[in-house]
Each structure stands twice: as C-alpha cells, then as structure tokens.
Write a protein that holds these residues in place. Structure first.
Motif, mmCIF file in Angstrom:
data_model
loop_
_atom_site.group_PDB
_atom_site.id
_atom_site.type_symbol
_atom_site.label_atom_id
_atom_site.label_comp_id
_atom_site.label_asym_id
_atom_site.label_seq_id
_atom_site.Cartn_x
_atom_site.Cartn_y
_atom_site.Cartn_z
ATOM 1 N N ALA A 1 0.868 -0.921 -0.100
ATOM 2 C CA ALA A 1 0.499 -0.247 0.233
ATOM 3 C C ALA A 1 0.784 1.262 -0.156
ATOM 4 C CB ALA A 1 -0.846 -0.270 1.253
ATOM 5 N N GLU A 2 0.366 2.075 -0.450
ATOM 6 C CA GLU A 2 1.302 4.024 -0.695
ATOM 7 C C GLU A 2 0.120 4.463 -0.559
ATOM 8 O OE1 GLU A 2 4.274 2.602 -4.139
ATOM 9 O OE2 GLU A 2 3.087 3.751 -4.877
ATOM 10 N N PHE A 3 0.049 5.695 0.329
ATOM 11 C CA PHE A 3 -0.770 6.286 0.322
ATOM 12 C C PHE A 3 -0.420 8.436 0.012
ATOM 13 C CE2 PHE A 3 -2.719 3.193 2.788
ATOM 14 C CZ PHE A 3 -4.256 3.915 2.783
ATOM 15 N N TRP B 1 -1.573 18.510 5.750
ATOM 16 C CA TRP B 1 -1.548 17.625 4.684
ATOM 17 C C TRP B 1 -2.663 16.781 4.424
ATOM 18 C CZ3 TRP B 1 2.994 16.912 1.582
ATOM 19 C CH2 TRP B 1 3.894 17.215 2.147
ATOM 20 N N SER B 2 -3.413 16.925 2.686
ATOM 21 C CA SER B 2 -4.368 16.290 2.629
ATOM 22 C C SER B 2 -4.332 15.761 1.597
ATOM 23 C CB SER B 2 -5.687 17.361 1.836
ATOM 24 O OG SER B 2 -6.682 17.153 0.934
ATOM 25 N N GLY B 3 -5.345 14.727 2.521
ATOM 26 C CA GLY B 3 -5.129 12.783 2.071
ATOM 27 C C GLY B 3 -5.255 12.694 0.082
ATOM 28 N N HIS B 4 -4.726 12.319 -0.745
ATOM 29 C CA HIS B 4 -5.314 12.561 -2.097
ATOM 30 C C HIS B 4 -5.591 11.383 -2.561
ATOM 31 C CE1 HIS B 4 -3.860 12.970 -6.587
ATOM 32 N NE2 HIS B 4 -4.662 13.534 -6.368
ATOM 33 N N HIS B 5 -4.722 10.217 -2.377
ATOM 34 C CA HIS B 5 -4.918 8.865 -2.932
ATOM 35 C C HIS B 5 -4.188 7.402 -2.522
ATOM 36 C CE1 HIS B 5 -1.953 9.224 -5.572
ATOM 37 N NE2 HIS B 5 -1.966 7.791 -5.771
ATOM 38 N N PHE B 6 -4.712 6.522 -2.188
ATOM 39 C CA PHE B 6 -4.342 5.436 -1.963
ATOM 40 C C PHE B 6 -3.886 3.920 -3.415
ATOM 41 C CE2 PHE B 6 -7.770 3.674 -0.221
ATOM 42 C CZ PHE B 6 -7.850 2.139 -1.173
ATOM 43 N N THR B 7 -2.950 3.757 -3.373
ATOM 44 C CA THR B 7 -2.488 2.183 -4.993
ATOM 45 C C THR B 7 -2.263 1.567 -3.127
ATOM 46 O OG1 THR B 7 -2.016 4.114 -6.407
ATOM 47 C CG2 THR B 7 -1.771 2.130 -6.781
ATOM 48 N N VAL C 1 -1.391 -12.277 -18.025
ATOM 49 C CA VAL C 1 -2.740 -11.499 -18.727
ATOM 50 C C VAL C 1 -3.812 -12.102 -17.691
ATOM 51 C CG1 VAL C 1 -4.722 -11.149 -20.822
ATOM 52 C CG2 VAL C 1 -2.075 -11.750 -20.721
ATOM 53 N N GLY C 2 -4.418 -10.857 -17.156
ATOM 54 C CA GLY C 2 -5.743 -11.068 -17.061
ATOM 55 C C GLY C 2 -5.441 -11.363 -14.470
ATOM 56 N N ASP C 3 -4.177 -11.155 -14.799
ATOM 57 C CA ASP C 3 -3.870 -10.697 -13.294
ATOM 58 C C ASP C 3 -4.317 -9.505 -12.691
ATOM 59 O OD1 ASP C 3 -3.171 -12.508 -12.804
ATOM 60 O OD2 ASP C 3 -0.579 -12.302 -13.276
ATOM 61 N N VAL C 4 -4.926 -8.573 -11.773
ATOM 62 C CA VAL C 4 -4.530 -7.458 -10.950
ATOM 63 C C VAL C 4 -3.199 -7.228 -11.114
ATOM 64 C CG1 VAL C 4 -5.210 -5.788 -8.867
ATOM 65 C CG2 VAL C 4 -6.574 -7.900 -9.786
ATOM 66 N N TYR C 5 -2.719 -4.992 -10.978
ATOM 67 C CA TYR C 5 -1.563 -4.868 -10.869
ATOM 68 C C TYR C 5 -1.408 -4.555 -10.189
ATOM 69 C CZ TYR C 5 2.143 -2.193 -12.824
ATOM 70 O OH TYR C 5 3.550 -2.198 -12.974
ATOM 71 N N SER C 6 -2.790 -3.645 -9.856
ATOM 72 C CA SER C 6 -3.367 -2.394 -8.904
ATOM 73 C C SER C 6 -4.520 -1.913 -8.875
ATOM 74 C CB SER C 6 -2.274 -1.115 -9.363
ATOM 75 O OG SER C 6 -3.201 -0.425 -10.438
ATOM 76 N N ILE C 7 -4.833 -1.545 -7.299
ATOM 77 C CA ILE C 7 -5.876 -1.213 -6.984
ATOM 78 C C ILE C 7 -5.640 0.127 -6.458
ATOM 79 C CG2 ILE C 7 -7.801 -1.471 -5.175
ATOM 80 C CD1 ILE C 7 -7.388 -4.744 -5.486
ATOM 81 N N HIS C 8 -6.621 1.078 -6.935
ATOM 82 C CA HIS C 8 -6.823 2.610 -6.401
ATOM 83 C C HIS C 8 -7.790 3.151 -6.014
ATOM 84 C CE1 HIS C 8 -5.146 6.527 -7.581
ATOM 85 N NE2 HIS C 8 -6.661 7.527 -8.258
ATOM 86 N N ALA C 9 -7.351 4.161 -4.780
ATOM 87 C CA ALA C 9 -8.581 4.464 -4.856
ATOM 88 C C ALA C 9 -8.518 6.515 -4.338
ATOM 89 C CB ALA C 9 -9.990 4.027 -3.656
#
Length: 184
Positions: A55-57, A68-74, A161-169
């Motif tokens: 996880a990266e924030f 600091w203002s939260g922007h996203h996590f990946t 192919v078909g593997d998840v690379y990343s999840i982002h929000a």
C-alpha cells in the motif's frame, strides 16, 4: 489465493479503504492504523508518499505551513509477484494472513458480483491500452487495473494476462467521464 488475502482485496473494493483508512485520511491516521514501518518520499514540501510495500498513500498541501490533505492510495499488487508476499504490511498480514504473489481478476470480480458489487470496465488511458484494462466500482470509487496483454511491464515470468496490477482509490465519476471523453 488464500481466502483471507482475497478477502482483503474484496474489502478494499467494497469500502474504498485499507483497514478502514480512507484516501483522505491524514498521515497520522494512516500511521496509527498501518504502523510506522514505511518509506517516505517527499516531492518538495507540497507532496508526500508513504510506501508500506503493498500500500502507498499520497498527500499534498498548498505550502509547508498548511496541513497535509489525503489525495489517494494505491495497492501495488504487482509487487507481490516479485517478493512472494513479503510486501504485505504486518498489520495486513495480522488481519488477513499470507498474501500470494498474484491476484486473478476473475476471482475478485466473481466474489464482488456475489455481493452485488459491480465492476464496470472504463476506457484505459491511450498510452496504457491495450496493455492494461481498468474496472471501476462507482460507489466506493475504486479502480482496478488488470493486465490486458503482454507488454513492457508484464512478462510470462512475472504477471499473466488477467492478473490485477494495482488497485487505486479514489477514482471519481468526473475522472471516468474524462476518460470516456478522451477515448470516445
């Protein structure tokens, strides 16, 4: 995929949080939940990233005298393929167990569909197509990036192919519309 680590990804997509931590939460809140074992990267005094392995924030601010203002996590799911699950933070492993090196998108999508949580395919940024495909959960504003075909960042010995690379929000509805306008 162990049921517990798969449950982690399902929880993230449904809630748009990591262990309850939102993308907009402060650095102190993220540290309180995920711990102090992170690498910190500052990009001048206006942007910061805390890297917990999987996880990266990210945060930004107007100037050094502003909060600091939260922007996203990946979630950098692809990293697990190279480190065999050792990148999962201690707090994540304590709650969800062992993390396996790959996450198959079909499994994630099937579990989400059983819970009534749709993932909608949205246009990929032209520079990333056809190597990646992006799926979006509108309620939680989570995007899932999936390997679409082999290319520069995907080889037979790392991701398939078909593997998840990343999840982002978050990925907002405005960003989805912008993507649709660029491709359409």
């Amino acid at each position: 995929m162990t049921p517990h680590s798969l449950a982690f990804y399902v929880d993230v997509v449904i809630t748009g949080t990591v262990l309850g931590v939102r993308p907009t939460d402060s650095p102190n809140r993220v540290t309180a939940v995920l711990g102090s074992d992170f690498g910190e990267n500052n990009f001048g005094d206006r942007s910061m990233c805390r890297d917990y392995g999987l996880a990266e924030f990210y945060w930004d601010r107007v100037s050094a005298d502003h909060p600091w203002s939260g922007h996203h996590f990946t979630l950098q799911v692809h990293r697990l393929a190279y480190r065999r699950g050792t990148l999962a933070n201690e707090m994540l492993r304590a709650r969800y167990g062992r993390f396996t090196p790959r996450l198959r998108f079909e499994k994630l999508q099937r579990l989400l569909q059983r819970r009534g949580v749709p993932l909608l395919e949205i246009p990929e940024i032209p520079a990333n197509a056809p190597y990646y495909r992006t799926f979006w959960q509108p309620d939680s504003q989570v995007a899932v990036s999936v390997i679409g075909t082999y290319g520069e960042y995907s080889t037979p010995d790392s991701l398939r192919v078909g593997d998840v690379y990343s999840i982002h929000a978050p990925m907002t509805a405005d960003e989805v519309e912008w993507r649709r306008g660029r491709v359409g």
